[in-house]
Design an enzyme around this catalytic site. Structure first.
Site, mmCIF file in Angstrom:
data_model
loop_
_atom_site.group_PDB
_atom_site.id
_atom_site.type_symbol
_atom_site.label_atom_id
_atom_site.label_comp_id
_atom_site.label_asym_id
_atom_site.label_seq_id
_atom_site.Cartn_x
_atom_site.Cartn_y
_atom_site.Cartn_z
ATOM 1 N N TRP A 1 3.535 -10.494 10.174
ATOM 2 C CA TRP A 1 2.382 -11.443 10.314
ATOM 3 C C TRP A 1 2.612 -12.221 9.024
ATOM 4 O O TRP A 1 2.139 -13.347 8.798
ATOM 5 C CB TRP A 1 1.135 -10.897 10.334
ATOM 6 C CG TRP A 1 0.326 -10.306 9.235
ATOM 7 C CD1 TRP A 1 1.291 -9.108 8.658
ATOM 8 C CD2 TRP A 1 -0.609 -10.601 8.096
ATOM 9 N NE1 TRP A 1 0.419 -8.526 7.588
ATOM 10 C CE2 TRP A 1 -0.549 -9.438 7.172
ATOM 11 C CE3 TRP A 1 -1.291 -11.532 8.121
ATOM 12 C CZ2 TRP A 1 -1.473 -9.510 6.098
ATOM 13 C CZ3 TRP A 1 -2.257 -11.569 7.130
ATOM 14 C CH2 TRP A 1 -2.331 -10.385 5.804
ATOM 15 N N ASP A 2 3.499 -11.743 8.038
ATOM 16 C CA ASP A 2 3.883 -12.536 6.888
ATOM 17 C C ASP A 2 4.326 -14.096 7.267
ATOM 18 O O ASP A 2 4.058 -14.939 6.638
ATOM 19 C CB ASP A 2 5.386 -11.966 6.587
ATOM 20 C CG ASP A 2 5.073 -10.488 5.938
ATOM 21 O OD1 ASP A 2 4.212 -9.942 6.677
ATOM 22 O OD2 ASP A 2 5.905 -10.041 5.102
ATOM 23 N N GLU B 1 -3.918 -2.045 3.509
ATOM 24 C CA GLU B 1 -3.234 -0.633 4.149
ATOM 25 C C GLU B 1 -3.747 0.543 3.507
ATOM 26 O O GLU B 1 -3.314 1.571 3.789
ATOM 27 C CB GLU B 1 -1.746 -0.998 4.560
ATOM 28 C CG GLU B 1 -1.545 -1.961 5.615
ATOM 29 C CD GLU B 1 -0.054 -2.106 5.710
ATOM 30 O OE1 GLU B 1 0.612 -2.028 4.706
ATOM 31 O OE2 GLU B 1 0.329 -2.561 6.605
ATOM 32 N N LYS C 1 -5.134 -2.108 -1.813
ATOM 33 C CA LYS C 1 -3.868 -2.440 -2.034
ATOM 34 C C LYS C 1 -3.671 -4.044 -1.938
ATOM 35 O O LYS C 1 -2.999 -4.693 -2.808
ATOM 36 C CB LYS C 1 -2.850 -2.027 -0.579
ATOM 37 C CG LYS C 1 -1.486 -2.163 -0.740
ATOM 38 C CD LYS C 1 -0.864 -1.700 0.458
ATOM 39 C CE LYS C 1 0.669 -2.040 0.683
ATOM 40 N NZ LYS C 1 1.167 -1.655 2.042
ATOM 41 N N GLN C 2 -4.283 -4.518 -1.242
ATOM 42 C CA GLN C 2 -4.361 -6.179 -1.198
ATOM 43 C C GLN C 2 -5.940 -6.469 -0.609
ATOM 44 O O GLN C 2 -6.091 -5.899 0.354
ATOM 45 C CB GLN C 2 -3.357 -6.986 -0.532
ATOM 46 C CG GLN C 2 -3.374 -6.744 1.135
ATOM 47 C CD GLN C 2 -1.953 -7.556 1.496
ATOM 48 O OE1 GLN C 2 -1.260 -6.794 2.184
ATOM 49 N NE2 GLN C 2 -2.253 -8.751 1.598
#
Lengths: 792, 792
Positions: free
Chosen positions: B380-381, B511, B624-625
């Site tokens: 998905w980046d 994640e 994480k993000q």
């Protein structure tokens, strides 16, 4: 955890009201024997599991002695000898163990190559005219009769073998055959051998696990000594052989054959047509687990001499006697249903073959000695399912050794917890282990199925409750209990939102939910463990204050501070609850799921572990094994019957029982609730799991630990047996199809036989000590060597 | 998802107020060049990644031409040519894909073995007296100078090579060296070769992936044609060589050398001391992706003839011109901070080397052509991070091709959803893919990180918003959007308890939470996708009713019924919310966690992905993000600034940024909120990620997709660029350390250069079409080929 279902199983949908049906109907029903008549090569690996032999020290799948080129899973297992196979995963997660320790396939001691006129006997290639395989559970041996033909020759054979429970490092084989052919004489080559060049089917990197140390041949045999890579266990496996033609020993020495890791003795025979050739092969495995490695050769020779001197027939008679003694203490007799009779005996037989309780370094792998799956390692199955069986059917020392196994691994459990960030002596026992080190590598299980710690504490409670051996607490139990309580006290966290303690990120016994918050069962186990640790501390303090003080010092137990925290957590632990149905909620958010009952799930969708992707299983409401119910089973005294009923009525219809460990506990609860039909139906789901290859995975090995659950379903379910206040109690009922059932229970020096029939409940005291039991809540004194009947 | 952090990364704790520090300080700062001076064999694999060359069709790590026996990761990658490597997991979960498709190491086309007096040049073995490696980003080539000595001989060399972006199947090498020794003449053996006998470091079962089809040698070269196992892609790799001594071509033919999958040309030279030997090697990879396999040899020959005829110098000049054109459209100039200037150019350079947008079958792997990790597959980046970069810096067709890539894989996305139990044309795009088939095998990601479907829809929205290309919706976009909306409408379920729709069992972009319920970001994406699908349907209907009707018929879109469900879900979707802080809650139960801020986490505990076991990470509050923030970034127009601020203030202090994709979005939001210092600090975390090997994993390849995030941080963060109502708008600020920065933006036919300095914002319109932009919310007309300054 048993990955059976989620990994391999094929638990077929029976439907709610369908009759129990046998899946693979090739095993003949017999009350004392397991019989396969006719050769079923397609089922050979299944039969190899079912007809396995073992004696607690070694185990042997029912592989053929002679060559077999068809599908087979070779298995000779030596208890306690394992190999740490390097972990294989797709994606590494921090904290995964480097190795998976597994009991491994050891040298083949059963092999006897036989050639007739230059052609090997090989049932995969020969024409098989007759075949019968028979596991005699009463006397503890395996017999195989067959007739094969190739060209003009023909061979009839009878092969008998056993792993001796009297000489528990030894096995013996009597291989008789009678060749007939077109010529007056027949050339037979008979070559017994020991072959250490074996591999595991389950090897992560296709390695062989054994190196050869040494080998030798003798006039009538020889041995190979092998060493496991990395672990350095040594096992010497040897044989001595006697070959007779028409009852007369041959008058020459065999030709020795040696290859890498292999030694054999070749007898070239030129025998008259239709002679009977007999091979006696005496074999043994001796291991550096039990003796210094440099003495193994000597000890092996002595063992072989001793058994060869006894001879096959004496050994076999001793074996029958020893099994008779076992059966006297643990047989269950069911009249009116031979298939179920056969099944329950098979389960008891296999459990006794797997673990004898003489060695506190050993434990009970989910497949015992019948296959490689699960690595022969220890799971919470032992404490949750096997302990009740051994408590009631074996000497106290047997269960005590299972407990000591964990006690001795406490240091490693503390190390394991440290790796995961815990401190101050908190212990997390591994999910899967051989020597105390964690072996498993699935984060949602390895790190999160922490309820196992509860089962280990519960087993101590169960043992003390059953045996009254309070001293165990002072000597060993309390140390384990405090370490476990410390784990829980650190594993909870305070929820500012709930203003209660919570336990986040766990997987309960119901593995169809992963990484959930506030699993009711786990939260319950947590506070129970803390309370029991404190109770046990008080008990030890009362019994032996000095011992208590010494222990507290040894483990730096800051009693006031630590118990204050335990108490605070016990007081303020959060438990999810469902108000409408008034049931304990399996975990936070369970009611956000679409609520569907198993009966409304199309048969084509089941088993869901084969039909649905993992995420779909996880977000469904379906339960692999109901953890709330398991909690109510463990802690039934804390709940009234209506609470148990409401929860059973809520969870059982949502449970798909896709774990072999599930139905037994549900059966016990159903029985308790008076739902006899449901109890019986649930019982049937496990009774013949392996005999009928219900889950389509018996070829990997038998479900040894779930066999103990089957026993529990009979004794605690139909027998309604409980222990409280130091007394046994029974509230039995007779399943409709049965005429009667009876079982043996050893309890604090007494040996009882309880027989339930239409007439009532008969109790025989087979021992010299009188005992008081409760039958349907009424106290009954059963005098020594006496019996009584409580009429129906 | 980028597993960087959770798998390999070492994102060192900088502390909140510490200065940004470069981790591995061996790359020399230069505005247009990446320079390594002095030989650092310990960093060789890192340099091989950083100095990689590519042209969208092929990519080549900075491996040495001559032999090198030190640590190296060989990598020549041919776009679109992949191998489906059999899945390797520890524990299988239903639904896992059978294969992981990965772009693979192809035949080595750069190899030139050189022996001086019989001794091979090998920098791992020779004494290296001088070494300099230089990646010229302005002109797109790699140059290496070195001097080595062995015994009495000594060699100076200069090696220049590039992957041509003009002839994009070709590469060229000019290898010059000058040997000196004790004797008046020196024997040099020069052997350029093509070697197809290569392997991947990342091979699940240690297999080689290529078979040889054919090979041939020519007077001045040769080729090998290889075929991938299973997939049957064929690639012909060939070379033509010219060897000169002191500028004069040698007057003999080389000796051909052939081995399995290998062909070389050996030139034995006997040259006067200190002569200059020059080898020109022209090479090409042509693939059956683009031509019939049986024509590859011919096409390869033509390609090689064409480039050999051009000659190295012409090719190199063309390369410089082509790069100059690219830079004209996408350069970012930062004055006042050369290290950051170098970094941003490096990121732009690598992105352009990776993807040129000419082929809608290709995509952007997280490592591009610089390493094997992540298999060179699509994540998905692409949609979430790369699309904004290509929209602004490349032709419209480039992004359109990225969208068409997914459009063409719609069928497989529908199949993928079917496998997971969805129906009626619902599509779930794979987490990781090459050709549309799911490749990933981690249940909590493969099955649960379903937010990727949202990013794919968002990219369509982003593209249409940016370009105004509404026709894309009719032709392709709507079909994808409806399939995605259908997925969401089936993936939700009705919670009887909440009386709202919920989405259970997901993993968000963060994640560090797995299998959670009601991830705010995912729920938001779900309803946004449904709404956008309906809006797009209306738009298409309005624009071309017939086309709409045809599409609805084709995909059986039951508009009334399906949109009624979409609307119902949009109306009744549940979103977790936290009342005290008035923030959107990341997922159900997040506030049950112990709330600790990253600043209060001991440095010794970080990065948590290396210090903590996975379960501990999961049950911590650390992020994480931050997915809520990512949602606010995507959908910022729907929220007022105070809402964004509250959420930023809540989540940013809990975010450890252990994903390379994290800081850029936070930087953009910080910039939006006026927190310039924080924005700059966050920007620095990614700017030199690879140049300084910040995460200690650049040896595996560069973080190509996160480079686009760095670009976003500059343009959308510091530049404050947005698109709305068909207009560009800017709200820039100048980071304190910088004197100015400027960037190029292509927008609907206009090419703008925006320069931000202390003087203000200068806009140059480099194109022939006038355009209106918003600067600090004021409309400004920028005429064709004109400029304006909005003063500070």
């Amino acid at each position: 955890m048993r990955k059976l279902a989620s990994f391999y199983a094929c638990f077929l949908d029976e439907g709610k009201n369908e009759q129990y049906q046998r899946m693979k109907d090739y095993i003949e029903v017999d009350e004392w024997k397991i019989i396969e008549r006719g050769f079923n090569p397609q089922y050979n690996k299944i039969s190899e599991s079912i007809f396995s032999l073992g004696n607690g020290r070694m185990g042997q799948r029912a592989n053929f002695e002679e060559a077999y080129s068809g599908p087979t899973l070779q298995g000779n297992y030596v208890a306690g000898v394992y190999y740490p196979d390097k972990t294989r995963v797709g994606w590494w997660k921090n904290g995964y163990p480097e190795y998976f320790a597994k009991v491994i396939n050891a040298a083949n001691w059963i092999g006897i190559d036989i050639c007739i006129d230059g052609e090997p006997i090989d049932l995969a290639k020969n024409r098989v005219d007759y075949f019968k395989r028979e596991l005699n559970m009463k006397e503890g041996y395996l017999k195989r009769n067959f007739e094969v033909g190739a060209g003009t020759t023909r061979v009839e054979a009878e092969v008998t073998r056993f792993c001796s429970i009297v000489d528990d490092e030894a096995g013996a084989i009597c291989y008789k055959f009678r060749p007939t052919g077109a010529e007056p004489h027949i050339i037979c080559t008979v070559a017994p051998y020991i072959d250490g060049d074996v591999r595991n089917q389950d090897a992560n990197y296709d390695e062989k696990f054994w190196d050869e140390v040494k080998k030798a041949t003798w006039d009538d045999g020889g041995f190979v000594q092998m060493r496991t890579k990395k672990t350095g266990f040594e096992v010497a496996t040897g044989m001595r052989c006697v070959v007779l033609v028409d009852g007369k020993p041959v008058d020459f020495k065999p030709e020795p054959v040696t290859k890498d890791k292999y030694l054999g003795c070749e007898y070239k025979l030129y025998v008259p047509d239709a002679s009977e050739v007999t091979i006696y092969k005496y074999a043994a495995n001796v291991s550096s687990q039990n003796y210094p490695a440099d003495q193994l050769e000597e000890i092996l020779k002595e063992t072989l001499s001793r058994i060869a001197e006894k001879g096959f027939d004496v050994m076999k008679a001793e074996q029958a006697d020893a099994w008779a003694k076992k059966w006297k203490h643990n047989d269950i007799i069911i009249t009116g249903d031979p298939a179920v009779q056969q099944a329950i005996r098979f389960n008891i037989f296999q459990l006794n073959q797997t673990y004898t309780g003489q060695d506190d370094r050993l434990n009970i792998g989910p497949k015992g000695f019948t296959g490689e799956k699960y690595g022969g390692s220890t799971y919470w199955d032992t404490e949750a399912y096997c302990v009740p069986f051994y408590l009631a059917t074996a000497k106290q020392q047997v269960t005590r050794n299972l407990l000591l196994y964990r006690y001795k691994q406490l240091g490693k459990a503390i190390d394991n917890a440290k790796l995961l960030g815990f401190k101050d002596g908190a212990a997390l026992y591994p999910m899967v282990t051989m020597d105390g080190t964690e072996c498993h590598n699935e984060w949602e299980i390895t790190f999160e199925e922490i309820h196992r710690n509860g089962a280990i504490a519960y087993a101590i409670y169960n043992y003390v409750r059953y045996t009254g051996d309070e001293a165990y607490l002072s000597d060993y139990g309390l140390e384990v209990l405090i370490a476990i309580a410390r784990f829980w006290s650190q594993r909870v966290n305070w929820s500012a939102e709930k203003q209660q303690y919570v336990i986040l990120g766990v997987t309960g016994p119901n593995e169809y939910e992963n990484n959930v918050n506030n699993n009711w069962y786990t939260n319950k186990q947590a506070i129970w463990c803390m309370q029991y640790a404190m109770d046990a501390a008080e008990a030890v303090k009362g019994a032996d204050a000095a011992k208590y003080t010494a222990l507290a010092a040894k483990i730096n137990f800051r009693e006031a501070e630590e118990t204050a925290r335990f108490k605070d957590i016990i007081d303020k632990m959060y438990f999810p609850y469902e108000k409408t149905h008034q049931v304990f909620l399996q975990q936070d958010g369970y009611l956000d799921k679409e609520q569907i009952l198993v009966k409304d799930l199309a048969a084509s969708e089941r088993p869901i572990n084969q039909k649905w992707s993992w995420d779909r299983i996880l977000r469904s409401c379906f339960i692999k094994q109901a953890d709330v119910l398991h909690g109510l089973y463990f802690f039934e005294d804390q709940y009234d019957i209506e609470t148990i009923r409401r929860n059973f009525d809520f969870y059982e219809p949502r449970t798909v029982h896709e774990s072999s460990l599930s139905p037994c506990v549900h059966a016990i609860l159903a029985a308790k609730l008076g739902d006899e039909a449901r109890a019986y139906e649930l019982y049937l789901r496990t009774a013949r799991l392996d005999l009928d290859d219900y889950n389509n995975d018996t070829e990997d090995g038998c479900h040894i630990t779930s066999m103990a659950g089957t026993w529990m379903a009979v004794v605690e379910g139909f027998g309604g047996m409980r222990v409280s206040d130091g007394k046994l109690s029974f509230r039995p009922f007779l399943p409709g199809k049965w005429q009667s059932f009876s079982f043996h229970i050893g309890f604090r020096g007494a040996l009882l036989n309880i027989r339930v029939s239409k007439d009532g409940v008969q109790i025989k005291n087979l021992s010299g000590s009188e005992t008081v039991v409760m039958i349907y809540d009424k106290e009954q004194l059963v005098k020594a060597n006496d019996e009584l009947l409580v009429e129906a």
